[in-house]
Design a protein around this motif. Structure first.
Motif, short mmCIF file in Angstrom:
data_model
loop_
_atom_site.label_atom_id
_atom_site.label_comp_id
_atom_site.label_asym_id
_atom_site.label_seq_id
_atom_site.Cartn_x
_atom_site.Cartn_y
_atom_site.Cartn_z
N THR A 22 0.84 -1.21 0.00
CA THR A 22 0.00 0.00 0.00
C THR A 22 0.86 1.25 0.00
O THR A 22 0.62 2.20 -0.76
N VAL A 23 1.88 1.26 0.84
CA VAL A 23 2.77 2.42 0.92
C VAL A 23 3.56 2.58 -0.39
O VAL A 23 3.78 3.70 -0.87
N ILE A 24 3.97 1.46 -0.99
CA ILE A 24 4.70 1.51 -2.26
C ILE A 24 3.86 2.19 -3.34
O ILE A 24 4.33 3.04 -4.09
N ARG A 25 2.58 1.80 -3.40
CA ARG A 25 1.69 2.41 -4.40
C ARG A 25 1.55 3.91 -4.16
O ARG A 25 1.59 4.71 -5.10
N ASP A 84 13.79 3.79 -10.53
CA ASP A 84 12.48 3.65 -11.17
C ASP A 84 11.46 3.27 -10.10
O ASP A 84 11.59 2.23 -9.45
N PRO A 85 10.41 4.10 -9.89
CA PRO A 85 9.41 3.78 -8.85
C PRO A 85 8.61 2.53 -9.16
O PRO A 85 7.98 1.98 -8.26
N ASP A 86 8.63 2.08 -10.42
CA ASP A 86 7.95 0.83 -10.75
C ASP A 86 8.75 -0.38 -10.34
O ASP A 86 8.31 -1.52 -10.51
N GLY A 87 9.95 -0.15 -9.85
CA GLY A 87 10.78 -1.26 -9.42
C GLY A 87 11.66 -1.79 -10.53
O GLY A 87 11.70 -1.26 -11.64
N THR A 88 12.35 -2.85 -10.26
CA THR A 88 13.24 -3.45 -11.25
C THR A 88 12.43 -4.21 -12.28
O THR A 88 11.34 -4.69 -12.02
N ASP A 101 19.55 3.36 -14.28
CA ASP A 101 20.67 2.62 -14.87
C ASP A 101 21.08 1.41 -14.04
O ASP A 101 22.23 0.95 -14.10
N LEU A 102 20.14 0.86 -13.26
CA LEU A 102 20.42 -0.38 -12.56
C LEU A 102 20.48 -1.53 -13.56
O LEU A 102 19.54 -1.75 -14.34
N LEU A 103 21.58 -2.28 -13.56
CA LEU A 103 21.79 -3.36 -14.52
C LEU A 103 22.00 -4.67 -13.78
O LEU A 103 22.59 -4.70 -12.69
N TRP A 116 21.55 -6.15 -8.60
CA TRP A 116 21.36 -5.00 -9.48
C TRP A 116 22.44 -3.99 -9.12
O TRP A 116 22.59 -3.62 -7.96
N VAL A 117 23.17 -3.53 -10.13
CA VAL A 117 24.28 -2.63 -9.85
C VAL A 117 24.20 -1.38 -10.73
O VAL A 117 23.57 -1.39 -11.80
N ARG A 118 24.87 -0.33 -10.26
CA ARG A 118 25.01 0.89 -11.05
C ARG A 118 26.30 0.79 -11.88
O ARG A 118 27.26 0.10 -11.48
N PRO A 119 26.36 1.52 -13.01
CA PRO A 119 27.60 1.50 -13.81
C PRO A 119 28.83 1.91 -13.02
O PRO A 119 29.92 1.36 -13.23
N SER A 120 28.65 2.85 -12.08
CA SER A 120 29.79 3.29 -11.29
C SER A 120 30.33 2.19 -10.38
O SER A 120 31.45 2.29 -9.87
N GLN A 121 29.55 1.12 -10.20
CA GLN A 121 29.99 0.01 -9.36
C GLN A 121 30.80 -1.03 -10.14
O GLN A 121 31.40 -1.91 -9.54
#
Length: 946
Positions: A54-57, A205-209, A315-317, A223-228
């Protein structure tokens, strides 16, 4: 749930909504962000799944509102983007930076939206509904204004609609198909160039992965960022097709398309990839964003849109447990563009596969970045014109294009091409180094001393062709050839990057299809339109009935001495992820004898008039379940006219679509106007009692009949009438309209027919009356054979307001019925007409009426051949003599209709009457049947002519 955090979030939410309603968008945005931060902390701490969801929505809703406010604030001065405390911010914005018409519409829409939400929260539902309606109207107007601009840019020299503005119908179509896979993909606006990309925290992204494929799930690490994963992440290091590597995601057609696109941009120095990715620097080059937020500009469902709902792409990959990227990536380890585009377009990595004829549109193919619909993600990147050429037979490709023709197009940048293998066994594939049902990118084409070679890449970046002109072929390569291609076979053998050379003959032998994507800038004259084809109650597909199909007139003015090229591209709008079962195509009909047709059997259409029967088109489209259909032909010198028909086989769904025309000469493309704007549809049945067959059967009179009434009209247009009949496809059907003052008819002579559908046709027929006078008419619907029972659909269309269509009751409906079986016997009662002097000896039947009664009598001779001319007369009977009294009814002149003769309805007072059945000629013998209908019970018995 943490009560303290919840109360803080509630307080901040109240402040945000209050300031939002006042139009203080900068302040409202600050409070919304605080709400989001508190919600994210609550989500992290909450263990109850239901409460957490509910809170996520709610959190997503607030994030969307922040994105909306960003659009508003970005249109004002830089200072006001941070905070706008004016009590009338709209006035300040107008004063500081005049807004465009689109900006103003969006600004007003956001204000109304805030007020609508406030009323909604206060349960003032009617007020909220009115405000929401206003918001929708503002968005529609904004879409129209925006797309009008882009439409003008594409079609300033084309259709007869001089200003090329979108119609209300087109706006509705584009708005409706903005909802894709449960998300909203808004039109691309100039204001989007001012999108905020920098945040204090990493964007998510608020819709999630996104969804992972099964293989990814089995090896998923994080899930990682390019900087990682790299110290120096860059969006683009070097545009190169050889650097793109497909991982475990089954999207080879997509990756092949990216390879072709990259090769094109690198070779011809024209932006395809680099113009679609945002943010960009001052030179228009895409940039790495440390905040992790990106936006991709696409054309989706007919219009340029953003890959987002109200949020962008993060940019989570995905990486495996050993830290390896599990998505498409670049061998230049710092480069991100391939990974970001794949994530933006796929909408998830659980990709079932498509074909590169569709996906080559997905890659930023073709000089204008406009078009790709992917079967899974249903998004479009580049505007290309697709041609799919089957290579099952070598002569086919030679005949359709010719190797020199399409290879030349690659060389000059007119086309982007991928090729695909078909089904083959693993043994067959391994023998030549190919992958079954796999897409490959064509990077280059060369011709050396008459030898045609293609440079091809496997998107896997490994596993190469091992046949002729491969790195293993020692005999075909010469030093001269390798020098011409700047290729070293020996060095190539040390590194398998999936790139290889292959000769044209081997392509034709081992590959199943070629997907050619044409540059629309080849055509000086272009036009685009959008439309919707709703589901209808038609009983048949369009191989029987074209009456419901969208149809367009195309007129080409070719002043050149040679023929001009014409490309027609039909694109289906896709809004949900599912298997595409809609088989669509385009048919092209001649409207001139000089339009280039070599087949005298081609149907010649009337220009500007709708086509109802499929006939034989000039170009018969092939039904396929691709969302893109391309038809191409050459128009000869002079003015030529065509009718274009959008077709959908076995139509089960509505179809929203975009139709584009490209031509090297001026043309006009317009929808055929509706001649019959008012339609009435009647569902009927042929039953055992009403399936009368054609007019050669005695039961023809039992067929369903309808009275159509045409009133007087003050309209100066000529009254027109269209009648269409659809029945079971294995029934030969017919429809006619007769002069009969709207009464039921039993038989129809040529002089009685106002119009008819001609020969009986299976499943569907129609007829038209171009100038019909006011009055009542009778429509008869029939099958060729009697006794065929089934449903039918009768459609009557007109341009006359107030016309009506009603069923005509069956003969004798609601009346008592008596059947009289009689016989004419030579020398006894076969006495013929009165001319022979013994008329009174013909079969006579006494009718005794005790009260006022309406009667009707029909006489038929089903067993006498040839059918004799017959007649019925009814006389008053004298009480004391055998003479006939006054004649009170008659069937009219002697006639020999198959259906027999019949009196009119006649009301008779109480009395005795005599009914006389006679033939014109004397001595005609045989059985007859008479049907006596009455509105009251009556007694009738034979008089024996006495």
């Amino acid at each position: 749930m943490n009560t303290s955090l919840t109360q803080q979030a509630l307080n901040e939410a109240k402040l945000a909504v209050t300031e939002d309603g006042k139009g203080n968008f900068g302040i409202a945005k600050t409070h919304y962000i605080k709400v989001i931060q508190l919600f994210e902390q609550i989500i992290k701490d909450e263990s109850n799944t239901q409460k957490k969801n509910t809170v996520i929505r709610k959190c997503q809703e607030y994030k969307k509102r922040v994105e909306q406010l960003n659009c508003i604030l970005s249109s004002s001065s830089p200072s006001s983007q941070i905070q706008n405390q004016s009590s009338n911010p709209k006035a300040n914005v107008d004063a500081l930076s005049p807004l465009s018409a689109v900006d103003k519409l969006l600004n007003d829409a956001q204000i109304k939206l805030a007020k609508a939400k406030k009323q909604d929260a206060q349960k003032n539902y009617q007020e909220a509904l009115d405000l929401y309606t206003g918001v929708a109207e503002h968005y529609l107007k904004a879409i129209k204004e925006t797309h009008t601009h882009s439409a003008n840019a594409e079609s300033t020299r084309s259709c007869s609609v001089s200003d090329n503005k979108l119609t209300a119908t087109e706006v509705d179509v584009l708005f409706k198909t903005s909802h894709i896979n449960g998300k909203i993909y808004y039109p691309w606006l100039e204001i989007d160039l001012q999108e905020q990309f920098t945040y204090s925290e990493l964007f998510r992204d608020p819709d999630g992965t996104v969804n992972l494929s099964d293989k990814q799930k089995d090896n998923f690490g994080a899930w990682v960022r390019p900087s990682q994963i790299t110290d120096n992440p860059r969006m683009i290091a070097m545009i190169s097709s050889t650097s793109i590597i497909q991982d475990i995601v089954t999207d080879c057609s997509f990756v092949a398309s990216l390879c072709v696109t990259a090769a094109y941009e690198r070779r011809f120095k024209k932006q395809l990839i680099t113009r679609c990715i945002y943010p960009q620097n001052k030179l228009g080059q895409p940039m790495y964003n440390p905040s992790g937020k990106y936006m991709i500009k696409l054309t989706c469902n007919g219009i340029a849109r953003k890959v987002c709902q109200l949020v962008m792409v993060d940019d989570l990959l995905p990486v495996s447990r050993d830290g390896t990227l599990m998505c498409t990536f670049s061998s230049n380890k710092d480069e991100l563009w391939a990974s970001i585009i794949e994530k933006a377009l796929m909408g998830g990595y659980d990709f079932p596969g498509s074909n590169s004829g569709i996906d080559l549109q997905l890659s930023f193919v073709l000089i204008t970045v406009e078009k790709l619909i992917h079967l899974h993600s249903h998004l479009i990147l580049t505007h290309v014109i697709i041609t799919i050429v089957r290579l099952l037979v070598r002569v086919l490709i030679e005949k359709v294009h010719g190797k020199e023709f399409w290879m030349a197009r690659i060389l000059v940048g007119d086309a982007l091409i991928t090729i695909a293998t078909g089904s083959m066994t693993d043994e067959e594939a391994d023998l030549v180094g190919l992958v079954p049902t796999h897409a490959y990118a064509v990077l280059d084409a060369k011709e050396v001393n008459g030898l045609c070679l293609l440079q091809v890449k496997n998107p896997w970046s490994h596993k190469r062709w091992t046949g002729s002109f491969s790195h293993l072929d020692e005999t075909s390569w010469t030093s001269e050839l390798m020098k011409s291609l700047e290729y070293d076979r020996v060095k190539a053998g040390y590194k398998d990057d999936g790139v290889f050379w292959i000769d044209f003959d081997s392509v034709c032998k081992y590959f199943d299809s070629i997907h050619m994507n044409w540059n629309p800038e080849l055509f000086s004259w272009r036009y685009i339109l959008h439309s919707s084809w709703p589901i209808s109650d038609s009983m048949h597909p369009d191989n029987i009935n074209l009456s419901n199909n969208p149809q367009y007139t195309l007129e080409i003015q070719n002043s050149k001495k040679e023929s001009c090229a014409v490309f027609l591209l039909l694109t289906k709008h896709i809004t949900v992820i599912k298997e595409n079962k809609d088989y669509i195509t385009l048919h092209v009909y001649n409207c001139d004898n000089n339009s280039g047709s070599s087949n005298c059997l081609d149907t010649i259409a009337t220009f500007g008039e709708k086509i109802y029967y499929p006939g034989k088109p000039f170009i018969q489209g092939v039904y396929i379940n691709s969302p893109h259909i391309l038809v191409r032909f050459n128009a000869p010198t002079g003015t030529t006219r065509y009718t274009i028909v959008v077709a959908q086989h076995e139509k089960m769904n509505s179809l929203d679509f975009t139709l584009r025309c490209y031509c090297t000469s001026p043309f006009t493309l317009c929808e055929i106007p509706q001649k019959y704007p008012i339609e009435k549809k009647i569902a009927g049945q042929w039953t055992p009692l009403t399936a009368g067959g054609n007019k050669s059967h005695i039961t023809y009179l039992n067929n369903p009949q309808y009275r159509v009434s045409i009133p007087h009209s003050s309209n100066n247009n000529k009254p027109r009438l269209l009648i269409m009949l659809e029945g079971p496809k294995d029934f030969a059907v017919h429809v006619k309209i007769a002069w009969s003052r709207g009464r039921r008819v039993a038989s129809v002579s040529a002089k009685d027919i106002l119009s008819q559908s001609g020969d009986y046709r299976h499943g569907f027929c129609y007829c038209e009356v171009e100038d019909i006078q006011p009055g009542d008419y009778t429509i008869i619907v029939s099958t060729f054979e009697p006794g065929l029972c089934g449903d039918f659909l009768l459609t009557v269309g007109s341009n006359v307001i107030g016309f009506s269509v009603v069923p005509i009751p069956a003969e004798g409906a609601g009346m008592f019925k008596k059947v009289i079986n009689g016989k004419w016997i030579d020398g006894i009662n076969a006495m013929g007409c009165p001319n022979f002097g013994e008329y009174h000896r013909n079969p006579c039947y006494y009718l005794n009426l005790k009260e006022m009664t309406t009667i009707k009598v029909r006489l038929q001779t089903p067993n006498i051949n040839p059918i004799p001319a017959t007649n019925i007369k009814i006389f008053e009977k004298h009480a004391s003599t055998k003479k006939f009294g006054r004649e009170v009814a008659s069937s009219g002149p002697y006639t020999n209709y198959v259906q027999g003769v019949c009196t009119e309805d006649v009301a008779l007072p109480p009395h005795g009457y005599v009914i006389v059945f006679s033939t014109w000629d004397k001595g005609i013998t045989g059985n007859f049947v008479a049907l006596l209908y009455s509105d009251r019970p009556v007694e009738v018995f034979e008089e024996n002519g006495q």
